[in-house]
Design an enzyme around this catalytic site. Structure first.
Site, PDB file in Angstrom:
ATOM      1  N   ASP A 191      43.013  29.274  35.411  1.00  0.00           N
ATOM      2  CA  ASP A 191      44.099  29.474  34.785  1.00  0.00           C
ATOM      3  C   ASP A 191      43.919  28.831  33.293  1.00  0.00           C
ATOM      4  O   ASP A 191      45.094  28.767  32.644  1.00  0.00           O
ATOM      5  CB  ASP A 191      45.241  28.947  35.501  1.00  0.00           C
ATOM      6  CG  ASP A 191      44.962  27.407  35.874  1.00  0.00           C
ATOM      7  OD1 ASP A 191      43.721  27.087  35.824  1.00  0.00           O
ATOM      8  OD2 ASP A 191      46.022  26.943  36.148  1.00  0.00           O
TER       9      ASP A 191
ATOM     10  N   GLU B 127      36.920  14.258  38.638  1.00  0.00           N
ATOM     11  CA  GLU B 127      35.840  14.598  37.396  1.00  0.00           C
ATOM     12  C   GLU B 127      35.429  13.414  37.438  1.00  0.00           C
ATOM     13  O   GLU B 127      34.169  13.284  37.321  1.00  0.00           O
ATOM     14  CB  GLU B 127      36.943  14.798  36.084  1.00  0.00           C
ATOM     15  CG  GLU B 127      37.699  16.061  36.004  1.00  0.00           C
ATOM     16  CD  GLU B 127      39.084  15.820  36.610  1.00  0.00           C
ATOM     17  OE1 GLU B 127      39.169  15.081  37.308  1.00  0.00           O
ATOM     18  OE2 GLU B 127      39.841  16.865  36.391  1.00  0.00           O
TER      19      GLU B 127
HETATM   20  C1  UGA Z   1      43.933  20.048  37.522  1.00  0.00           C
HETATM   21  C2  UGA Z   1      42.441  19.940  37.051  1.00  0.00           C
HETATM   22  O1  UGA Z   1      42.141  20.465  35.887  1.00  0.00           O
HETATM   23  C3  UGA Z   1      41.777  20.641  38.483  1.00  0.00           C
HETATM   24  O2  UGA Z   1      40.343  20.638  37.877  1.00  0.00           O
HETATM   25  C4  UGA Z   1      41.941  19.571  39.428  1.00  0.00           C
HETATM   26  O3  UGA Z   1      41.339  20.353  40.460  1.00  0.00           O
HETATM   27  C5  UGA Z   1      43.322  19.724  39.796  1.00  0.00           C
HETATM   28  O4  UGA Z   1      44.103  19.185  38.665  1.00  0.00           O
HETATM   29  C6  UGA Z   1      43.734  18.664  40.637  1.00  0.00           C
HETATM   30  O5  UGA Z   1      44.340  17.738  40.485  1.00  0.00           O
HETATM   31  O6  UGA Z   1      43.305  18.668  41.909  1.00  0.00           O
HETATM   32  P1  UGA Z   1      45.771  21.992  37.878  1.00  0.00           P
HETATM   33  O7  UGA Z   1      45.965  22.998  36.693  1.00  0.00           O
HETATM   34  O8  UGA Z   1      46.692  21.113  38.118  1.00  0.00           O
HETATM   35  O9  UGA Z   1      44.266  21.197  37.470  1.00  0.00           O
HETATM   36  O10 UGA Z   1      45.314  22.768  39.208  1.00  0.00           O
HETATM   37  P2  UGA Z   1      45.151  24.260  39.229  1.00  0.00           P
HETATM   38  O11 UGA Z   1      44.877  25.170  38.456  1.00  0.00           O
HETATM   39  O12 UGA Z   1      46.239  24.510  40.452  1.00  0.00           O
HETATM   40  O13 UGA Z   1      43.855  24.560  40.514  1.00  0.00           O
HETATM   41  C7  UGA Z   1      42.522  23.940  39.871  1.00  0.00           C
HETATM   42  C8  UGA Z   1      41.607  25.035  40.313  1.00  0.00           C
HETATM   43  O14 UGA Z   1      41.379  25.051  41.686  1.00  0.00           O
HETATM   44  C9  UGA Z   1      41.982  26.647  39.929  1.00  0.00           C
HETATM   45  O15 UGA Z   1      41.031  27.277  39.569  1.00  0.00           O
HETATM   46  C10 UGA Z   1      42.443  26.917  41.370  1.00  0.00           C
HETATM   47  O16 UGA Z   1      42.517  28.395  41.230  1.00  0.00           O
HETATM   48  C11 UGA Z   1      41.825  26.299  42.376  1.00  0.00           C
HETATM   49  N1  UGA Z   1      42.481  25.927  43.556  1.00  0.00           N
HETATM   50  C12 UGA Z   1      43.750  25.437  43.568  1.00  0.00           C
HETATM   51  C13 UGA Z   1      41.984  26.258  44.727  1.00  0.00           C
HETATM   52  O17 UGA Z   1      40.930  26.977  44.864  1.00  0.00           O
HETATM   53  N2  UGA Z   1      42.591  25.956  45.964  1.00  0.00           N
HETATM   54  C14 UGA Z   1      44.129  25.588  45.762  1.00  0.00           C
HETATM   55  O18 UGA Z   1      44.545  25.446  46.911  1.00  0.00           O
HETATM   56  C15 UGA Z   1      44.442  25.364  44.365  1.00  0.00           C
HETATM   57 MN    MN Z   2      45.147  24.894  36.431  1.00  0.00          MN
END
Ligand code: UGA
Ligand code: MN
Length: 326
Positions: free
Chosen positions: A184, A267
């Site tokens: 995203d 990270e």
């Molecule tokens: C932030 C960080 O940038 C992420 O790298 C981190 O994993 C996440 O927080 C965290 O706190 O764990 P954020 O934008 O809040 O990112 O999180 P998302 O964009 O919802 O998820 C990060 C990535 O993991 C996305 O590529 C999403 O597609 C993937 N994801 C998310 C999954 O594969 N499974 C899930 O249940 C949720």
């Molecule tokens: Mn994100």
């Protein structure tokens, strides 16, 4: 007889001239000077029968000189270190639009291998079809989040996927650079060319993070002097997932490197696991961290759509449309 030989020679010369001219007219050369990391190098952008390309001309700081061609299988691309882009993704309303957008970014980057790793037990055929359409080199993998983490209120998002990506790199890659690119975020193409020559770990600013608006290494008098981030929390490396890339060779020398299932500390935990590696070893990109080349954008979450009224619409196009709508 003599006349027909003369004629034949003339026709051949004519054909050669026409071929040469048509080649010339297909080649459009635009000179641009953009690459901040190669101050002595000039870049030439060209469009020819093989596609669009960028040629770095002249030696810069990193000595990186080569012809980049966006045509996916061209030989000139192979001279570039490969970029392994590890993208965690999961089934939701926004999944296909996010992956469509990111795929179009990566289609403009030469010598990329896209690792798309679903947090799921089985591969989504829609994601698979999207990947096939891109003409990118890709691997479509699955790595579900373990059930014990799924039940938690704050989940370690994307961690099982990224660790699966690291496993794939250990099994298949020998050189180049890898980068954790969430599905995203918004990526400036210049970022990929800059990270490509990472020797250990490179870092740069990430826009749209916390109340500070940006997360970045701090550079004072040209050298690294700590981190600027809205959430330090005792982290040795208080950086965003989108803010660093790692050399494949550097990873391969560290067989225990892994990302912990620890929300907020993914990270930091991963970068610590790259020991021996210290903040002083960081390679600063984006013109000494003065440019924002990646944005931590977040898409508004959309509700699941209502089921389709099959009595009314069961024999219409809406059945097909519903398949791609969550
Ligand atoms: C932030 C960080 O940038 C992420 O790298 C981190 O994993 C996440 O927080 C965290 O706190 O764990 P954020 O934008 O809040 O990112 O999180 P998302 O964009 O919802 O998820 C990060 C990535 O993991 C996305 O590529 C999403 O597609 C993937 N994801 C998310 C999954 O594969 N499974 C899930 O249940 C949720
Ligand atoms: Mn994100």
């Amino acid at each position: 007889m003599r006349g027909s030989i003369k004629m034949c020679v003339l026709v051949m010369i004519g054909a050669a001239i026409i071929f040469y001219q048509s080649h010339l007219s297909n080649t459009l050369v635009v000179r641009i000077e953009t690459n901040q990391e190669l101050p002595n190098a000039k870049e030439e952008m060209f469009v020819d029968g093989n596609g669009i390309g960028v040629a770095a001309v002249g030696a810069g700081n990193s000595g990186a000189v080569g012809i980049l061609n966006i045509n996916s299988n061209s030989h000139s691309q192979l001279a570039l270190p490969p970029l392994y882009i590890i993208t965690p993704t999961y089934y939701r309303a926004e999944q296909l639009p996010e992956l469509t957008r990111l795929s179009h970014t990566l289609m403009l980057v030469p010598n990329v291998h896209w690792l798309v790793i679903e947090d799921a037990h089985t591969k989504s055929p829609l994601v698979g079809e999207l990947l096939e359409r891109t003409s990118l080199k890709f691997s479509h993998l699955v790595a579900p989040m373990p059930d014990k983490y799924k039940k938690r209120k704050v989940k370690p998002r994307g961690v099982s996927n990224r660790n699966r990506g690291l496993q794939w790199i250990r099994e298949h890659a020998t050189n180049g650079v890898f980068y954790f690119a969430d599905d995203d975020n918004t990526y400036d193409l210049r970022l990929f060319e800059q990270m490509r020559f990472t020797k250990k770990v490179s870092m740069w600013p990430v826009g749209l993070i916390t109340k500070l608006g940006v997360s970045s290494p701090i550079v004072r008098n040209g050298t690294f002097d700590g981190f600027y981030d809205g959430w330090i929390a005792g982290r040795k490396f208080p950086v965003d997932m989108a803010g660093f890339a790692v050399s494949v060779k550097f990873l391969l020398e560290r067989p225990n490197a892994t990302m912990p299932f620890k929300p907020g500390f993914e990270e930091d935990g991963f970068l610590r696991s790259l020991a021996p590696f210290e903040p002083k070893d960081i390679e600063l990109l984006a013109s000494n961290c003065t440019k924002v080349l990646v944005w931590h954008t977040q898409t508004k979450k959309n509700e699941r759509s209502q089921p389709l009224d099959m009595v009314k619409y069961g024999t219409t196009n809406l059945v097909d449309l519903k398949k791609v709508i969550f």
